[in-house]
Design an enzyme around this catalytic site. Structure first.
Site, PDB file in Angstrom:
ATOM      1  N   ASP A  53      -3.405  -2.243  -4.138  1.00 27.91           N
ATOM      2  CA  ASP A  53      -3.797  -3.303  -5.066  1.00 27.91           C
ATOM      3  C   ASP A  53      -4.972  -2.899  -5.938  1.00 27.91           C
ATOM      4  O   ASP A  53      -5.688  -1.938  -5.651  1.00 27.91           O
ATOM      5  CB  ASP A  53      -4.203  -4.559  -4.276  1.00 27.91           C
ATOM      6  CG  ASP A  53      -3.086  -5.103  -3.414  1.00 27.91           C
ATOM      7  OD1 ASP A  53      -1.909  -4.883  -3.762  1.00 27.91           O
ATOM      8  OD2 ASP A  53      -3.391  -5.746  -2.391  1.00 27.91           O
ATOM      9  N   TYR A 111      -3.629   1.257   7.585  1.00 24.55           N
ATOM     10  CA  TYR A 111      -4.662   0.693   6.725  1.00 24.55           C
ATOM     11  C   TYR A 111      -5.893   0.325   7.547  1.00 24.55           C
ATOM     12  O   TYR A 111      -5.798   0.022   8.740  1.00 24.55           O
ATOM     13  CB  TYR A 111      -4.154  -0.577   6.042  1.00 24.55           C
ATOM     14  CG  TYR A 111      -3.205  -0.353   4.891  1.00 24.55           C
ATOM     15  CD1 TYR A 111      -3.683  -0.231   3.585  1.00 24.55           C
ATOM     16  CD2 TYR A 111      -1.838  -0.282   5.103  1.00 24.55           C
ATOM     17  CE1 TYR A 111      -2.815  -0.051   2.516  1.00 24.55           C
ATOM     18  CE2 TYR A 111      -0.954  -0.094   4.041  1.00 24.55           C
ATOM     19  CZ  TYR A 111      -1.456   0.015   2.754  1.00 24.55           C
ATOM     20  OH  TYR A 111      -0.592   0.206   1.707  1.00 24.55           O
TER      21      TYR A 111
END
Length: 245
Positions: A53, A111
């Site tokens: 993102d 992540y």
């Protein structure tokens, strides 16, 4: 023509995410393609393993592309880094099979989300950590973590705007660590929906702030309704650590 796989590290603060966009050239993918096309002396298309993102970071993003130019693979990171801005680095390069695809061949991704839980932010880590000024109930969060592990329909943890064929995903592991004054959440999954990790973190934060019960995760997953999950945590706390093949 050779298919080249590279490992990238980048600070996403000044970029509008990984993926190519029509309204801006400030994406990681466009920056890479521009520099590689210059190196190749013809247009190069880059495929990334994950579409991070806007404002999110990477320590182990994987990408692949095809090169015509006759340059030793070992020299590709050196040549590329000489052209890239300081906030993007090519860490490694290798020649792979012509049918290798950085996105479709990946087996899992890892992540990390970083939270600083104190009454003031850090000037040194402010672009990489989400500072929460209210004290979190970490015991409640720890109890909730385990309910994410497994294979489920995670559509309740997906932002609008995605066109995926299925919302079923498997989370293989999910850990909470204490690193100095920070809280690190490390999650490994076969794949992640649009904003999925950030919505999961937002939901855990709401549990930690006593806005939700610690057993709310199962109900949210079963609902398949985005409105039932928590807020989307800021992108700056998120880093793609590794892609598994």
């Amino acid at each position: 023509m050779r298919n080249i796989k590279i490992i990238l590290e980048y600070d996403g603060t000044n970029y509008q995410g990984w993926q190519y966009q029509k309204h801006t050239d400030k994406t990681i993918q466009q920056t890479l393609e521009m520099k590689l096309s210059k190196l190749n002396k013809s247009k190069v298309a880059v495929t990334g393993a994950g579409r991070t993102d806007s404002g999110a970071h990477a320590k182990g993003q994987t990408a692949n592309f095809y090169l015509d130019v006759d340059i030793p693979v070992s020299q590709i990171p050196i040549a590329l880094n000489s052209m890239l801005p300081a906030d993007i680095v090519c860490k490694d390069a290798e020649k792979v099979a012509n049918d290798f695809h950085a996105r479709y061949d990946s087996k899992a991704k890892k992540y990390r989300y970083r939270i600083l839980n104190r009454s003031y932010h850090s000037v040194f880590t402010r672009n990489y950590v989400y500072t929460l000024y209210k004290k979190l109930n970490l015991e409640k969060i720890k109890l909730a973590l385990k309910d994410f592990i497994g294979e489920y329909d995670f559509s309740a943890f997906q932002s609008a705007g995605s066109d995926v064929a299925t919302t079923d995903r498997e989370i293989k592991s999910f850990e909470m660590k204490y690193v100095g004054e920070e809280i690190w959440f490390e999650i490994v999954g076969t794949g992640f929906l649009y904003n999925m990790v950030r919505i999961i973190i937002g939901t855990l934060i709401e549990i930690g702030l006593d806005k939700r019960p610690e057993d709310d995760v199962k109900r949210i997953i079963k609902s398949c309704d985005r409105r039932e999950a928590g807020f989307t945590a800021p992108a700056k706390g998120l880093t793609l650590l590794r892609v598994y093949y």
